[in-house]
Motif scaffolding. Structure first.
Motif, PDB file in Angstrom:
ATOM      1  N   LEU A 174       0.804  -1.225   0.000  1.00 17.02           N
ATOM      2  CA  LEU A 174       0.000   0.000   0.000  1.00 17.02           C
ATOM      3  C   LEU A 174       0.838   1.277   0.000  1.00 17.02           C
ATOM      4  O   LEU A 174       0.518   2.216  -0.739  1.00 17.02           O
ATOM      5  CB  LEU A 174      -0.972  -0.009   1.183  1.00 17.02           C
ATOM      6  N   PRO A 175       1.901   1.378   0.835  1.00 11.97           N
ATOM      7  CA  PRO A 175       2.701   2.608   0.756  1.00 11.97           C
ATOM      8  C   PRO A 175       3.273   2.869  -0.632  1.00 11.97           C
ATOM      9  O   PRO A 175       3.389   4.028  -1.053  1.00 11.97           O
ATOM     10  CB  PRO A 175       3.825   2.354   1.779  1.00 11.97           C
ATOM     11  N   GLN A 176       3.624   1.801  -1.355  1.00 16.22           N
ATOM     12  CA  GLN A 176       4.134   1.988  -2.710  1.00 16.22           C
ATOM     13  C   GLN A 176       3.029   2.358  -3.689  1.00 16.22           C
ATOM     14  O   GLN A 176       3.269   3.045  -4.689  1.00 16.22           O
ATOM     15  CB  GLN A 176       4.812   0.684  -3.186  1.00 16.22           C
ATOM     16  N   ALA A 177       1.809   1.909  -3.407  1.00 15.26           N
ATOM     17  CA  ALA A 177       0.701   2.127  -4.337  1.00 15.26           C
ATOM     18  C   ALA A 177      -0.073   3.403  -4.064  1.00 15.26           C
ATOM     19  O   ALA A 177      -0.887   3.815  -4.909  1.00 15.26           O
ATOM     20  CB  ALA A 177      -0.259   0.931  -4.274  1.00 15.26           C
ATOM     21  N   ILE A 178       0.123   4.033  -2.927  1.00 15.37           N
ATOM     22  CA  ILE A 178      -0.691   5.195  -2.549  1.00 15.37           C
ATOM     23  C   ILE A 178      -0.622   6.336  -3.565  1.00 15.37           C
ATOM     24  O   ILE A 178      -1.647   6.964  -3.858  1.00 15.37           O
ATOM     25  CB  ILE A 178      -0.315   5.677  -1.134  1.00 15.37           C
ATOM     26  N   PRO A 179       0.546   6.664  -4.167  1.00 10.77           N
ATOM     27  CA  PRO A 179       0.522   7.726  -5.194  1.00 10.77           C
ATOM     28  C   PRO A 179      -0.461   7.441  -6.320  1.00 10.77           C
ATOM     29  O   PRO A 179      -1.209   8.327  -6.750  1.00 10.77           O
ATOM     30  CB  PRO A 179       1.970   7.743  -5.694  1.00 10.77           C
ATOM     31  N   GLY A 180      -0.504   6.207  -6.812  1.00 11.30           N
ATOM     32  CA  GLY A 180      -1.460   5.860  -7.855  1.00 11.30           C
ATOM     33  C   GLY A 180      -2.889   5.865  -7.358  1.00 11.30           C
ATOM     34  O   GLY A 180      -3.817   6.270  -8.073  1.00 11.30           O
ATOM     35  N   ILE A 181      -3.087   5.404  -6.119  1.00 17.89           N
ATOM     36  CA  ILE A 181      -4.427   5.402  -5.536  1.00 17.89           C
ATOM     37  C   ILE A 181      -4.944   6.833  -5.398  1.00 17.89           C
ATOM     38  O   ILE A 181      -6.119   7.120  -5.671  1.00 17.89           O
ATOM     39  CB  ILE A 181      -4.417   4.687  -4.171  1.00 17.89           C
ATOM     40  N   MET A 182      -4.091   7.741  -4.981  1.00 15.69           N
ATOM     41  CA  MET A 182      -4.509   9.128  -4.824  1.00 15.69           C
ATOM     42  C   MET A 182      -4.840   9.764  -6.173  1.00 15.69           C
ATOM     43  O   MET A 182      -5.713  10.624  -6.257  1.00 15.69           O
ATOM     44  CB  MET A 182      -3.413   9.939  -4.124  1.00 15.69           C
ATOM     45  N   THR A 183      -4.146   9.332  -7.236  1.00 19.06           N
ATOM     46  CA  THR A 183      -4.484   9.842  -8.568  1.00 19.06           C
ATOM     47  C   THR A 183      -5.913   9.466  -8.942  1.00 19.06           C
ATOM     48  O   THR A 183      -6.696  10.297  -9.429  1.00 19.06           O
ATOM     49  CB  THR A 183      -3.508   9.273  -9.610  1.00 19.06           C
TER      50      THR A 183
END
Length: 273
Positions: A174-183
């Motif tokens: 999740l910490p690695q994916a959060i930038p994409g999730i926020m997009t």
């Protein structure tokens, strides 16, 4: 090819800047402290739009609270836990199809389920839940792609060190994916904040010169307010219409800025690690 791609980019960026610039030029003279903080009066031809601003903030915040955990949770399940097969493919196709459903259909769905069947009435709660359903497909799809983009080697290294599957997801993936999730969240928030049809059927009121007292109250909202003053109120000054549109852009921009800051912060943290 570089020139062709540049032209494609300009064909998107230039009209967007022209639209924003046109609204700013037309509406900036109306936006002042009293316009932002006073109650509407004289059939909304005078006073401010404070109740519509507050109602929009309530709706967007409620939409985020309901849609973000559910959307990210669904993406985690589809990516990390669900057995990849025909059923999972059908679910993904259904989610993609839901993203293309017209917003008025979601409004009718919210009217039937949340307003009448569950008895929430025309309220902020019903409107937030309807908008959450509207943007769930966007959040699920973008979150799933962001989670898939995390290399499997990260998961394997975490599991090899003795972490459980959930610890690996929560502390590594999740910490690695959060930038994409926020997009994806930004895209969903932008759509939810500007929708008129769903809130018209579930929460928005024509004129309420007071603030909502609870989530079960009706509320004014900027998109519906803009529709009303542009089409239903005779003699409405043009400056008020564009001023309201400018404020709506500003409210959406605030949420975009918050999401962008969170995304950049996690990107920096990931690079430092």
């Amino acid at each position: 090819m570089f020139g062709l791609f540049t032209l494609c980019m300009l064909a998107v960026v230039i009209p967007t800047l022209l639209i924003i610039g046109f609204i700013v030029v037309k509406g900036i003279g109306t936006v002042n402290w009293s316009f932002l903080t006073e109650m509407p009066s004289m059939g909304m031809t005078e006073g401010g739009i404070f109740p519509a601003i507050v109602g929009t903030l309530y709706l967007v915040t409620g939409t985020i609270v309901f849609s973000l955990p559910l959307g990210v949770g669904a993406a985690i399940y589809l990516t990390e836990y669900a057995k990849q097969g025909r059923l999972t493919r059908i679910i993904r196709i259904a989610v993609l199809n839901l993203a293309g459903v017209p917003s008025v259909v979601y409004g009718l769905f919210g009217l039937g389920l949340f307003v009448f069947f569950l008895g929430f009435g025309s309220s902020i709660l019903a409107g937030s839940l309807t908008l959450a359903c509207l943007i769930l497909p966007i959040i699920i799809t973008t979150s799933e792609e962001a989670i898939k983009s995390v290399p499997d080697s990260y998961r394997e290294a975490s599991l090899a060190l003795g972490a459980s599957k959930w610890e690996t997801i929560a502390r590594v993936v999740l910490p690695q994916a959060i930038p994409g999730i926020m997009t994806g969240s930004v895209l969903g928030i932008g759509r939810a904040a500007g929708e008129t049809a769903p809130i018209l059927l579930t929460v928005a009121a024509f004129f309420i010169p007071r603030l909502p007292g609870s989530i079960f109250d009706q509320a004014m909202a900027l998109p519906y307010h803009l529709y009303i003053v542009s089409t239903q109120v005779p003699g409405m000054p043009e400056s008020i219409k564009y001023g309201t549109a400018l404020v709506l852009l500003g409210v959406v921009g605030v949420f975009f800025a918050i999401a962008t800051v969170i995304r950049l912060k996690f990107k920096q943290m990931n690079h430092m690690e």
